[in-house]
Write an enzyme that holds these catalytic residues in place. Structure first.
Site, short mmCIF file in Angstrom:
data_model
loop_
_atom_site.label_atom_id
_atom_site.label_comp_id
_atom_site.label_asym_id
_atom_site.label_seq_id
_atom_site.Cartn_x
_atom_site.Cartn_y
_atom_site.Cartn_z
N HIS A 77 0.79 -1.15 0.37
CA HIS A 77 -0.11 0.15 -0.35
C HIS A 77 0.94 1.41 -0.09
O HIS A 77 2.07 1.81 0.91
CB HIS A 77 -1.12 -0.06 0.87
CG HIS A 77 -0.63 0.26 2.33
ND1 HIS A 77 -0.12 0.97 3.38
CD2 HIS A 77 0.15 -1.23 3.64
CE1 HIS A 77 -0.07 0.46 4.37
NE2 HIS A 77 0.42 -0.03 4.51
N ASP A 79 -0.04 4.39 1.02
CA ASP A 79 -1.45 5.15 1.55
C ASP A 79 0.35 5.23 2.83
O ASP A 79 0.18 4.14 3.59
CB ASP A 79 -2.52 5.68 1.90
CG ASP A 79 -2.71 4.49 2.36
OD1 ASP A 79 -2.42 3.08 2.22
OD2 ASP A 79 -3.43 4.03 3.59
N ASP A 110 6.34 0.75 6.72
CA ASP A 110 4.65 0.55 7.03
C ASP A 110 4.08 1.65 5.42
O ASP A 110 3.71 2.36 6.29
CB ASP A 110 3.94 0.98 7.83
CG ASP A 110 2.90 0.31 7.47
OD1 ASP A 110 2.55 -0.21 6.64
OD2 ASP A 110 1.98 0.87 8.52
N GLU A 144 -5.09 1.46 2.18
CA GLU A 144 -5.12 0.54 3.57
C GLU A 144 -5.05 0.59 4.79
O GLU A 144 -6.21 -0.15 5.67
CB GLU A 144 -3.30 -0.37 3.07
CG GLU A 144 -4.22 -1.63 4.22
CD GLU A 144 -3.11 -1.75 5.49
OE1 GLU A 144 -4.07 -2.11 6.03
OE2 GLU A 144 -2.46 -0.23 5.99
N GLU A 145 -4.65 1.91 5.04
CA GLU A 145 -4.84 2.68 6.50
C GLU A 145 -6.45 2.62 7.32
O GLU A 145 -5.71 2.73 8.58
CB GLU A 145 -4.11 3.88 6.72
CG GLU A 145 -2.40 3.51 6.78
CD GLU A 145 -1.68 2.78 7.33
OE1 GLU A 145 -2.34 1.95 8.48
OE2 GLU A 145 -0.29 2.25 7.37
N ASP A 171 3.22 -6.56 4.89
CA ASP A 171 3.00 -6.10 5.60
C ASP A 171 2.92 -6.47 6.87
O ASP A 171 1.87 -5.65 7.44
CB ASP A 171 1.77 -5.19 5.15
CG ASP A 171 0.73 -4.05 5.78
OD1 ASP A 171 1.76 -3.73 6.24
OD2 ASP A 171 -0.23 -3.63 5.29
N HIS A 366 3.34 2.34 12.67
CA HIS A 366 2.85 3.55 12.80
C HIS A 366 3.62 4.34 14.06
O HIS A 366 2.78 5.63 14.96
CB HIS A 366 1.52 3.27 13.59
CG HIS A 366 0.46 2.59 12.78
ND1 HIS A 366 -0.56 2.32 13.10
CD2 HIS A 366 1.01 1.73 11.17
CE1 HIS A 366 -0.97 1.50 11.56
NE2 HIS A 366 -0.32 1.64 10.34
ZN LIG Z 1 0.78 -1.58 6.39
#
Ligand SMILES: [Zn+2]
Length: 390
Positions: A77, A79, A110, A144-145, A171, A366
């Site tokens: 992903h 984003d 990520d 995705e987030e 991921d 994150h």
């Molecule tokens: Zn991710």
């Protein structure tokens, strides 16, 4: 690969649901990267009026294999989540920095690492003229987030991926790459609204305390869900289903008012063997009983409901290919697990596609000072190439 990461990570791609500008610019950058190595790219624009460009971009491309009847998809992903509190960052999250073999920046691990490893797998195969065994599909997806509404979900609806295809989603993973995720628990988030009658704290008999009814309901719900879904599955960590009362909204501002309204939430992560319809029936039985007992009205709304009834088998070709790549390249014996959280892997599995979620990472997603290890980018690309050619 490092220079590519430095160029990509400085393009902010924070998800619009989190107040960001979205991944459009990063997607266009990726489209150019793919075209530069000679790939033909399909761009899937999904309308989203909240972003300046009016669309969220997803990219797919396929490197033709010896057998063109089936594809292995590598999906990552574009984003990212926001940076969080800047004070916790040692460097600017959007000015990527290389230090001690790591690349620091928001989105580096990520899911930038995977975006990079996948691109360079394609580049290596292309430049060496190596044909993959099956078609090698690459999907760079948006959103995705925050739920994939502008990403994998519409792509699946368009029929881009076939149920007979398989997928590798880099991921989630572990520092040595020994963990392969092949299943996810079902996810059920409940919003529970209890209505009674608000009165002065000194005269509760004139009203109906919504808080008391809500507590009764929460307590009975907690008991019944645990007793109706008691099993443990060692594939998952933790092995049982979990049912957690979490958020509670403010009901009244002051202590001396009997609340007439109470809103609370449950976060339930349920083993795939328990159908969510059955779970919802149990919830409804308790709901009616507590309504009858207390006189309050209780409404239960699932604000998130994702049923994951389709774990990928250890014997499936994608898991077998990954396992043999890890044995040969790293001399390690991978361990299959199920997880409680979500990746786009869950959507692929629901479509019937065999899907392994795997990568090598320190689990910095994150977090402030997020980084990825350069070595992991390189070594994961080798694993992807091994899978594509085996
Ligand atoms: Zn991710």
């Amino acid at each position: 690969m490092t220079q590519f990461m430095l160029d990509m990570l400085k393009i902010n791609a924070v998800n619009p649901d989190d107040g960001g500008r979205g991944e459009y610019e990063r997607a266009i950058f990726m489209r150019r990267q793919l075209e530069e190595i000679g790939m033909k790219v399909t761009q899937h624009d999904i309308p989203d009026s909240r972003v300046a460009e009016g669309v969220r971009v997803n990219l797919t491309t396929v490197l033709e294999g010896e057998d063109r009847g089936r594809a292995i998809w590598l999906a990552a992903h574009l984003d990212t989540v926001p940076e969080g509190s800047r004070e916790f960052w040692a460097t600017d999250p959007y000015v990527p920095v290389v230090k001690e073999g790591k690349i620091f920046g928001r989105g580096s691990e990520d899911n930038g690492q995977a975006v990079c490893s996948i691109l360079f797998t394609l580049k290596a195969l292309k430049s060496l003229g190596i044909k993959p065994r099956l078609n090698l599909g690459v999907a760079y997806v948006s959103d995705e987030e925050t739920g994939s509404k502008y990403g994998v979900i519409p792509l699946l609806a368009k029929g881009i991926f076939k149920p007979t295809d398989m997928a590798l989603v880099p991921d989630s993973g572990s520092p040595d790459g020994s963990i392969i995720e092949i299943a996810e628990k079902s996810l059920l988030w409940l919003k529970i609204t209890t209505k009674g009658k608000q009165v002065h704290g000194s005269t509760p008999e004139k009203g109906l305390n919504a808080r008391r009814a809500a507590m009764k309901f929460a307590s009975q719900l907690d008991d019944i869900l645990h007793s109706k879904c008691p099993d443990k599955d060692p594939l998952f960590d933790p092995p049982p289903s979990t049912f957690e009362p979490t958020k509670s909204e403010t009901n009244v501002e002051n202590v001396n008012t009997v609340p007439g309204l109470d809103v609370q939430y449950f976060d339930c992560r349920i083993l795939p063997k328990y159908p969510l319809d059955e779970v919802m029936k149990q919830i409804d039985t308790v709901r009616k009983a507590v309504e009858k007992e207390t006189g309050a009205t209780i409404e239960v709304v699932p604000i998130q409901r994702e049923e994951n009834t389709n774990p990928t088998s250890m014997q499936s070709p994608i898991v077998q290919k990954l396992t043999s790549a890890l044995r040969q390249l790293r001399r390690l014996e991978p361990k299959p697990i199920g997880i409680g959280g979500g990746t786009v892997g869950a959507y692929f599995r629901r479509k019937g596609m065999d899907t392994a979620v795997w990568s090598t990472l320190d689990d910095m997603a994150h977090q402030p000072n997020e980084y990825c290890r350069i070595e992991n980018m390189i070594e994961d690309a080798k694993v992807f190439a091994h899978i594509a050619t085996s």
